[in-house]
Design an enzyme around this catalytic site. Sequence first.
Site, short mmCIF file in Angstrom:
data_model
loop_
_atom_site.label_atom_id
_atom_site.label_comp_id
_atom_site.label_asym_id
_atom_site.label_seq_id
_atom_site.Cartn_x
_atom_site.Cartn_y
_atom_site.Cartn_z
CB CYS A 125 4.14 6.94 7.95
SG CYS A 125 3.10 8.35 7.47
CB CYS B 174 7.15 11.12 11.00
SG CYS B 174 6.84 10.35 9.40
CB CYS C 15 6.54 13.52 -8.74
SG CYS C 15 7.70 12.33 -8.01
CB CYS D 18 6.04 17.07 -6.79
SG CYS D 18 7.04 17.72 -5.42
CB CYS E 57 13.33 17.19 -6.17
SG CYS E 57 12.95 15.41 -6.15
NE ARG F 31 -0.38 12.50 8.70
CZ ARG F 31 0.13 11.29 8.97
NH1 ARG F 31 -0.41 10.52 9.90
NH2 ARG F 31 1.17 10.84 8.31
CB CYS G 41 6.16 15.09 9.71
SG CYS G 41 4.80 14.22 10.52
#
Length: 354
Positions: free
Chosen positions: A203, A143, A71, A74, A67, A273, A111
């Site tokens: 979401c 999702c 962040c 992460c 990636c 959730r 998901c």
Amino acid sequence: MTSSLWNSLADQALAGELPTRDDARAVLQAADDQLPAQIAAAWRVRHHFWGNRVRLHFLLNAQSGLCPEDCGYCSQSKLSLAEIDKYPMLARERILEAADRAAALKAGTFCMVISGRSPGGRVFEKVLDAVREVKARHDLKICACLGLLTEAQAHALKDAGVTQVNHNLNTSARYTPEVVTTHTFEDRVATVEQVRAAGLKTCSGGILGMGETDDDVIDLALALRALEVKSVPVNFLIPVPGTAMADVRTLDPRRCLRILCLYRFLLPSQEIRIAGGREVHLRSLQAMGLYPANSIFIGDYLTTQGAAARADLEMIRDAGFVLETPDGAPFDGDPFAAIPESYPRAPLPLLEVR
């Protein structure tokens, strides 16, 4: 502070009214002896909209690492030194195997997540192909969590059979620059708006425990409410070694429960959730989280392990809750039928108990 304030917040939530900021802060700053009353008040709101049903989601990390984002939380970030598996988009067969497991675990939603800023053309086509295959094979809602999306991509996902798209705001607008510099809070809001405009269920949630203030916790919930987000995953930071936030320790089980109660007061009808960090931070109080929240992930997360599926199902049953089917009805049957007594699990991240 007495239980009258928490019941007043429940009354306001059921009437569609927002609490004052001072009252919202009071939820987060209350003494521990107020927690049972807070949970009881949040349960009133949760039960009104969701009864005693618990919705299950199954998460597949279909592309890991690699990636370009930075962040701080992460383990898949370009700056992360965490030891994780890194791989490109999984083959269709692997995705279908994961969908089979999601169906066996009685998850209502499958998901599919890929790492990265936004999906490239070839990867996006593979996602669409996998979605069609899963829909043909199982009665699962799907999702997709693919990063930043265009309006055209959101429409293509809907046409393929995606029910909802996840794109977390993660934290408040004020605190976002402390967490990431390769995208803005407004970038994430724009994707949520594209998803909603395409007619997909939205979401979006956050990661709590990253060093944010109480007002940041409140502002994130208010932003989600303003966007009319329907499903809200509440993640609790797992400070993974090798990430920029490896040394951040701000959470304990009671703080997590107070956040869940506040989010039920601020987001009364939304699916809330308990997502990443549930096992690590709530620990022995996980079942208590189901009184304000109505949904959990079953199985593993992106780069960290979850609890054994049977243990989660036993927790749900023992607390008097019932599973929810993909169409929102109580599950009719034995949810344990396809679950082995045990299966090997990698150890959870070990954190200092606070």
